[in-house]
Design a protein around this motif. Structure first.
Motif, short mmCIF file in Angstrom:
data_model
loop_
_atom_site.label_atom_id
_atom_site.label_comp_id
_atom_site.label_asym_id
_atom_site.label_seq_id
_atom_site.Cartn_x
_atom_site.Cartn_y
_atom_site.Cartn_z
N GLU A 171 0.83 -1.20 0.00
CA GLU A 171 0.00 0.00 0.00
C GLU A 171 0.86 1.25 0.00
OE1 GLU A 171 -2.44 -3.31 1.54
OE2 GLU A 171 -0.47 -2.57 2.09
N PHE A 172 1.99 1.19 0.69
CA PHE A 172 2.89 2.33 0.72
C PHE A 172 3.41 2.64 -0.68
CE2 PHE A 172 6.99 4.38 1.29
CZ PHE A 172 6.67 5.39 2.17
N LEU A 173 3.81 1.62 -1.41
CA LEU A 173 4.29 1.82 -2.77
C LEU A 173 3.18 2.32 -3.69
CD1 LEU A 173 6.53 -1.36 -3.10
CD2 LEU A 173 7.31 1.01 -2.92
N ALA A 202 -4.54 7.98 -3.32
CA ALA A 202 -3.30 7.94 -2.55
C ALA A 202 -3.59 8.00 -1.05
CB ALA A 202 -2.38 9.08 -2.95
N LYS A 203 -4.49 8.87 -0.66
CA LYS A 203 -4.83 9.02 0.76
C LYS A 203 -5.41 7.72 1.34
CE LYS A 203 -7.14 12.17 3.94
NZ LYS A 203 -6.11 12.51 4.84
N GLU A 204 -6.21 7.01 0.56
CA GLU A 204 -6.75 5.73 1.02
C GLU A 204 -5.63 4.73 1.28
OE1 GLU A 204 -9.88 4.14 -1.49
OE2 GLU A 204 -10.63 6.17 -1.85
N ILE A 213 3.29 12.51 4.52
CA ILE A 213 2.71 12.62 5.86
C ILE A 213 1.69 13.75 5.90
CG2 ILE A 213 3.21 13.07 8.29
CD1 ILE A 213 6.00 11.79 7.73
N LYS A 214 1.99 14.84 5.22
CA LYS A 214 1.05 15.98 5.18
C LYS A 214 -0.26 15.58 4.53
CE LYS A 214 4.40 19.73 5.19
NZ LYS A 214 4.96 20.85 4.44
N LEU A 215 -0.22 14.75 3.49
CA LEU A 215 -1.46 14.31 2.85
C LEU A 215 -2.27 13.44 3.81
CD1 LEU A 215 -3.28 14.19 0.33
CD2 LEU A 215 -2.03 12.12 -0.32
N LEU A 216 -1.60 12.57 4.52
CA LEU A 216 -2.29 11.70 5.46
C LEU A 216 -2.96 12.51 6.57
CD1 LEU A 216 -2.95 8.81 6.43
CD2 LEU A 216 -0.85 8.90 7.77
#
Length: 74
Positions: free
Chosen positions: A29-31, A45-47, A69-72
């Motif tokens: 999921e990270f990739l 991407a956020k999901e 991290i900012k998006l999360l």
């Protein structure tokens, strides 16, 4: 490195659906979230950010670019 995100997305979709015997630590999921982020698909991407964060208990973000991290958190 070469920023060929469309090709990477195709390969990562294969990775995401294979080798279920390995430990699921959120790496897939990270990739995927990185690829979707760079392609500008921020909702998707956020999901994947959220899934990767939960599976890795936050470890997948260690040493990564702050923009993810900012998006999360945003």
């Amino acid at each position: 490195m070469i920023k060929n995100y469309k090709s990477a997305k195709q390969w990562l979709n294969h990775l995401y659906t294979s080798d279920f015997e390995r430990i699921d630590d959120g790496e897939r999921e990270f990739l995927l979230r990185t690829i979707y982020y760079e392609l500008g698909e921020l909702n998707v991407a956020k999901e994947f950010f959220d899934i990767a964060n939960k599976k890795s208990e936050g470890r997948s973000f260690e040493g990564q670019d702050v923009k993810y991290i900012k998006l999360l958190k945003g």
